[in-house]
Design an enzyme around this catalytic site. Structure first.
Site, PDB file in Angstrom:
ATOM      1  N   SER A 209       3.858  54.490 113.126  1.00  0.00           N
ATOM      2  CA  SER A 209       3.361  53.526 114.106  1.00  0.00           C
ATOM      3  C   SER A 209       1.853  53.388 113.979  1.00  0.00           C
ATOM      4  O   SER A 209       1.144  54.366 113.708  1.00  0.00           O
ATOM      5  CB  SER A 209       3.700  53.974 115.525  1.00  0.00           C
ATOM      6  OG  SER A 209       3.101  53.119 116.476  1.00  0.00           O
TER       7      SER A 209
ATOM      8  N   TYR B  69       3.843  60.130 121.985  1.00  0.00           N
ATOM      9  CA  TYR B  69       4.489  59.297 120.962  1.00  0.00           C
ATOM     10  C   TYR B  69       3.661  59.275 119.682  1.00  0.00           C
ATOM     11  O   TYR B  69       4.198  59.473 118.579  1.00  0.00           O
ATOM     12  CB  TYR B  69       4.676  57.884 121.506  1.00  0.00           C
ATOM     13  CG  TYR B  69       5.263  56.910 120.514  1.00  0.00           C
ATOM     14  CD1 TYR B  69       6.611  56.954 120.182  1.00  0.00           C
ATOM     15  CD2 TYR B  69       4.467  55.935 119.903  1.00  0.00           C
ATOM     16  CE1 TYR B  69       7.158  56.063 119.276  1.00  0.00           C
ATOM     17  CE2 TYR B  69       5.003  55.039 118.994  1.00  0.00           C
ATOM     18  CZ  TYR B  69       6.351  55.101 118.684  1.00  0.00           C
ATOM     19  OH  TYR B  69       6.887  54.209 117.785  1.00  0.00           O
TER      20      TYR B  69
END
Length: 247
Positions: free
Chosen positions: A143, A156
């Site tokens: 990401s 995350y």
């Protein structure tokens, strides 16, 4: 009788029932791969992906898999190999995301993300390393928040940063077999997960911050997967940021 794709190549896409994973499965099928569509719980959606691929003349099958469990991943890969005779490309698109400030101390969410995003990526990469044929490709989803480091994304982003390191080391280990290992780090992409994790205000802010002036769509990401799974044989050990220039 063993089924074969037009090109004789076989791919597995975890998290393939929706969002980016679904788009990846469709793209690889269009390029001639037989595709194993991995899903965690959304069987009806995975079956719909398979039905659409078959309606277009492709070969596909859905396989339930919990990426955080080694036995589940192994059984799914066994089924793919039994059906099509081998494995060439593995794309790990399965992932979960919960946003909260560090002060919230949400250990339950952290543990879940570690189980799926990190442990899952490691298990899938390890299983793929044992099975992918010479000259194959492994692609893990990271990401762009690893580099952006926005508030509320600490847990995350930490799991995805670990994926970047895993990718770089696995590439060195598998290079002698001609197997490439790369990560793709999408920016904000129009998916159910993205909208569930962001407010309209944050989406507007991200759109404004992106030099290309828009939120991405799944097809923006699959173009990079196509390269890494196909002609990009001199690309390995990289994290490719596919994010419209969002730095």
């Amino acid at each position: 009788m063993t089924e074969t794709s037009q090109q004789g190549r076989v791919a597995v896409v975890t998290g393939g029932s929706r969002g980016i994973g679904r788009a990846i499965a469709n793209r690889l099928s269009a390029e001639g791969f037989a595709v194993g569509v991995g899903f965690a719980s959304r069987k009806e959606e995975a079956d719909a992906v398979v039905a659409a691929i078959e309606a277009s003349g492709g070969a596909a099958a859905a396989f339930q898999v919990d990426v955080s469990e080694e036995s589940s991943v192994g059984e799914a890969f066994d089924a793919v190999e039994a059906r099509w005779g081998g494995l060439d490309v593995v794309v790990n698109s399965a992932g979960v995301m919960t946003n909260a400030p560090v002060v919230a101390g949400d250990l339950e969410a952290l543990d879940r993300m570690i189980a799926v995003n990190l442990r899952g990526a490691f298990i899938v990469a390890a299983e793929a390393a044992r099975r992918v044929r010479e000259g194959g490709s492994i692609v893990l989803l990271s990401s762009s928040v690893v580099r952006l480091r926005p508030p509320t994304y600490a847990a995350y982003a930490a799991t995805k940063a670990a994926v970047d390191v895993l990718t770089a080391i696995a590439a060195k280990e598998l290079g002698p077999r001609g197997v490439t290992v790369n990560a793709i780090a999408p920016g904000p992409v129009e998916t159910e997960l993205f909208h569930a994790s962001n407010t309209p205000e944050s989406i507007a802010m991200l759109t404004h911050m992106t030099p290309l002036g828009r939120i991405g769509v799944p097809d923006d990401v699959v173009a990079a997967v196509s390269l890494l799974a196909g002609e990009g044989r001199w690309i390995t050990g990289q994290t490719l940021h596919v994010n419209g220039g969002l730095a």
